[in-house]
Scaffold this motif. Structure first.
Motif, PDB file in Angstrom:
ATOM      1  N   SER A 296      -7.729  39.341  39.868  1.00  0.00           N
ATOM      2  CA  SER A 296      -6.340  38.865  39.949  1.00  0.00           C
ATOM      3  C   SER A 296      -5.920  38.189  38.655  1.00  0.00           C
ATOM      4  N   ILE A 297      -6.815  37.394  38.098  1.00  0.00           N
ATOM      5  CA  ILE A 297      -6.505  36.717  36.836  1.00  0.00           C
ATOM      6  C   ILE A 297      -6.343  37.739  35.715  1.00  0.00           C
ATOM      7  N   MET A 298      -7.224  38.750  35.682  1.00  0.00           N
ATOM      8  CA  MET A 298      -7.112  39.798  34.663  1.00  0.00           C
ATOM      9  C   MET A 298      -5.811  40.576  34.830  1.00  0.00           C
ATOM     10  N   ALA A 299      -5.444  40.887  36.081  1.00  0.00           N
ATOM     11  CA  ALA A 299      -4.187  41.602  36.345  1.00  0.00           C
ATOM     12  C   ALA A 299      -2.996  40.772  35.881  1.00  0.00           C
ATOM     13  N   ALA A 300      -3.046  39.459  36.138  1.00  0.00           N
ATOM     14  CA  ALA A 300      -1.958  38.581  35.695  1.00  0.00           C
ATOM     15  C   ALA A 300      -1.862  38.559  34.173  1.00  0.00           C
ATOM     16  N   LEU A 301      -3.001  38.560  33.499  1.00  0.00           N
ATOM     17  CA  LEU A 301      -2.995  38.577  32.027  1.00  0.00           C
ATOM     18  C   LEU A 301      -2.412  39.890  31.493  1.00  0.00           C
ATOM     19  N   ILE A 302      -2.733  41.006  32.152  1.00  0.00           N
ATOM     20  CA  ILE A 302      -2.210  42.303  31.725  1.00  0.00           C
ATOM     21  C   ILE A 302      -0.693  42.343  31.893  1.00  0.00           C
ATOM     22  N   ILE A 303      -0.213  41.901  33.060  1.00  0.00           N
ATOM     23  CA  ILE A 303       1.228  41.897  33.314  1.00  0.00           C
ATOM     24  C   ILE A 303       1.939  40.942  32.357  1.00  0.00           C
ATOM     25  N   GLY A 304       1.334  39.773  32.129  1.00  0.00           N
ATOM     26  CA  GLY A 304       1.931  38.816  31.197  1.00  0.00           C
ATOM     27  C   GLY A 304       2.007  39.369  29.782  1.00  0.00           C
ATOM     28  N   SER A 305       0.969  40.101  29.367  1.00  0.00           N
ATOM     29  CA  SER A 305       0.959  40.689  28.022  1.00  0.00           C
ATOM     30  C   SER A 305       2.038  41.752  27.884  1.00  0.00           C
ATOM     31  N   VAL A 306       2.159  42.609  28.908  1.00  0.00           N
ATOM     32  CA  VAL A 306       3.189  43.656  28.873  1.00  0.00           C
ATOM     33  C   VAL A 306       4.581  43.028  28.844  1.00  0.00           C
ATOM     34  N   THR A 307       4.788  41.987  29.632  1.00  0.00           N
ATOM     35  CA  THR A 307       6.085  41.310  29.658  1.00  0.00           C
ATOM     36  C   THR A 307       6.391  40.666  28.311  1.00  0.00           C
ATOM     37  N   ALA A 308       5.389  40.027  27.712  1.00  0.00           N
ATOM     38  CA  ALA A 308       5.596  39.389  26.405  1.00  0.00           C
ATOM     39  C   ALA A 308       5.938  40.426  25.329  1.00  0.00           C
ATOM     40  N   ILE A 309       5.261  41.573  25.367  1.00  0.00           N
ATOM     41  CA  ILE A 309       5.552  42.646  24.400  1.00  0.00           C
ATOM     42  C   ILE A 309       6.978  43.149  24.586  1.00  0.00           C
ATOM     43  N   TYR A 310       7.362  43.345  25.855  1.00  0.00           N
ATOM     44  CA  TYR A 310       8.733  43.817  26.116  1.00  0.00           C
ATOM     45  C   TYR A 310       9.771  42.819  25.617  1.00  0.00           C
ATOM     46  N   LEU A 311       9.570  41.530  25.895  1.00  0.00           N
ATOM     47  CA  LEU A 311      10.525  40.513  25.462  1.00  0.00           C
ATOM     48  C   LEU A 311      10.608  40.445  23.941  1.00  0.00           C
ATOM     49  N   ARG A 312       9.463  40.612  23.291  1.00  0.00           N
ATOM     50  CA  ARG A 312       9.460  40.591  21.823  1.00  0.00           C
ATOM     51  C   ARG A 312      10.231  41.782  21.263  1.00  0.00           C
ATOM     52  N   LEU A 313      10.000  42.955  21.829  1.00  0.00           N
ATOM     53  CA  LEU A 313      10.721  44.152  21.382  1.00  0.00           C
ATOM     54  C   LEU A 313      12.219  44.022  21.648  1.00  0.00           C
ATOM     55  N   ALA A 314      12.578  43.483  22.815  1.00  0.00           N
ATOM     56  CA  ALA A 314      13.993  43.307  23.147  1.00  0.00           C
ATOM     57  C   ALA A 314      14.664  42.344  22.180  1.00  0.00           C
TER      58      ALA A 314
END
Length: 302
Positions: free
Chosen positions: A277-295
């Motif tokens: 669960s912690i690893m899944a949260a880190l993956i989702i958080g990383s994808v979200t951070a990348i998207y926000l940075r690109l946006a």
């Protein structure tokens, strides 16, 4: 001096009143969100089945890195999210534009498309399970009657079709939600702008790509973020329709974690599921951070 004291007393009374009004929400946030989050870390290094906990050190972490099923589920999650996003966002936008053009019965269509949003995913997933049935299923029967297929397709049992079938159901359930967001954005665009475009001789295609899409960009970024994080957290449809099968082909991260904890065929593995669960949260958080940075970078370019 007296007036200053009165102001301070009123300000203090206001702060106390605000605290008491916010305290129920703060208490619920602590109970249902903050405490469970920290509770997860308690069993990272334990083999915990819900009753007894045995210290295992770093075994759960080492097991995670060697768990092929989990890493396959991570890839399946990205596959599922990509397939869902490239369908649900354009379709939701097109439906929103059509409804906003005040076509006959637009209010009725809006209600029809929004209806899946208020139905439990478990309910409509169960309905689609019958629709996708191999023998005498409505979908196979219809396709065979119009001679598109010669033999029934095992939509939920064939590794080549199962992910497509699940994405179809997920898109059907999500279109109405994102459609509402787009409609709210379209209502904020002044009709005078479209009238000016018509006077200048712009056709519907030019108006859509030159006016509608650029002015919808703030809403579009929010919808993309919600759709992205929502797709990575989806698992209810998969649990109901396939339970991760066939051969773990439809397992996503959270369906696999759910199975580790709640499967009736094995002992609950809460400690190991905690690490995943912690690893899944880190993956989702990383994808979200990348998207926000690109946006943000796109905003700077524009």
């Amino acid at each position: 001096m007296a007036m200053g004291k009165n102001k301070l007393m009123k300000k203090g009374e206001g702060n106390i009143s605000a605290f008491f009004m916010l305290s129920p929400s703060i208490l619920m946030l602590i109970i249902v969100s903050i405490y469970p989050f920290f509770w997860l870390f308690r069993y990272v290094c334990y083999d915990y089945n819900g009753f007894t906990a045995y210290f295992t050190g770093t075994y759960n972490i080492v097991r995670m890195f060697h768990d092929e099923i989990f890493w396959q589920s991570v890839l399946h999650t990205f596959e599922y999210a990509f397939m869902k996003l490239i369908i649900v966002i354009p379709v939701s936008l097109i439906i929103a534009v059509l409804i906003s053009n005040n076509i006959p019965g637009s209010k009725a269509f809006q209600g029809i498309f929004f209806l899946p949003t208020v139905i439990s995913p478990a309910i409509y997933s169960l309905i689609f399970t019958f629709i996708f049935a191999v023998f005498r299923g409505p979908l196979n029967t219809m396709l065979m009657n119009i001679h598109l297929i010669d033999a029934p397709i095992d939509w939920l049992g064939d590794p080549n079709w199962v992910m497509i079938s699940i994405v179809i159901v997920a898109v059907w359930g999500a279109i109405g939600n994102y459609m509402i967001y787009f409609i709210s954005g379209l209502t904020g665009i002044s009709t005078e702008i479209y009238e000016s475009c018509m006077i200048d001789g712009a056709n519907s295609r030019q108006t859509f790509f030159r006016i509608t899409l650029p002015m919808l960009s703030p809403i579009l970024k929010v919808v993309l973020l919600l759709a992205l994080t929502g797709a990575f957290k989806d698992y209810e449809t998969i649990i109901v329709m396939t339970n991760g099968g066939p051969g773990h082909r439809s397992h996503v991260m959270f369906s696999y974690i759910y199975q580790l904890i709640f499967s009736s065929s094995t002992t609950p593995q809460i400690g190991y599921a905690t690490v995943l669960s912690i690893m899944a949260a880190l993956i989702i958080g990383s994808v979200t951070a990348i998207y926000l940075r690109l946006a943000r970078k796109l905003d700077d370019v524009v």
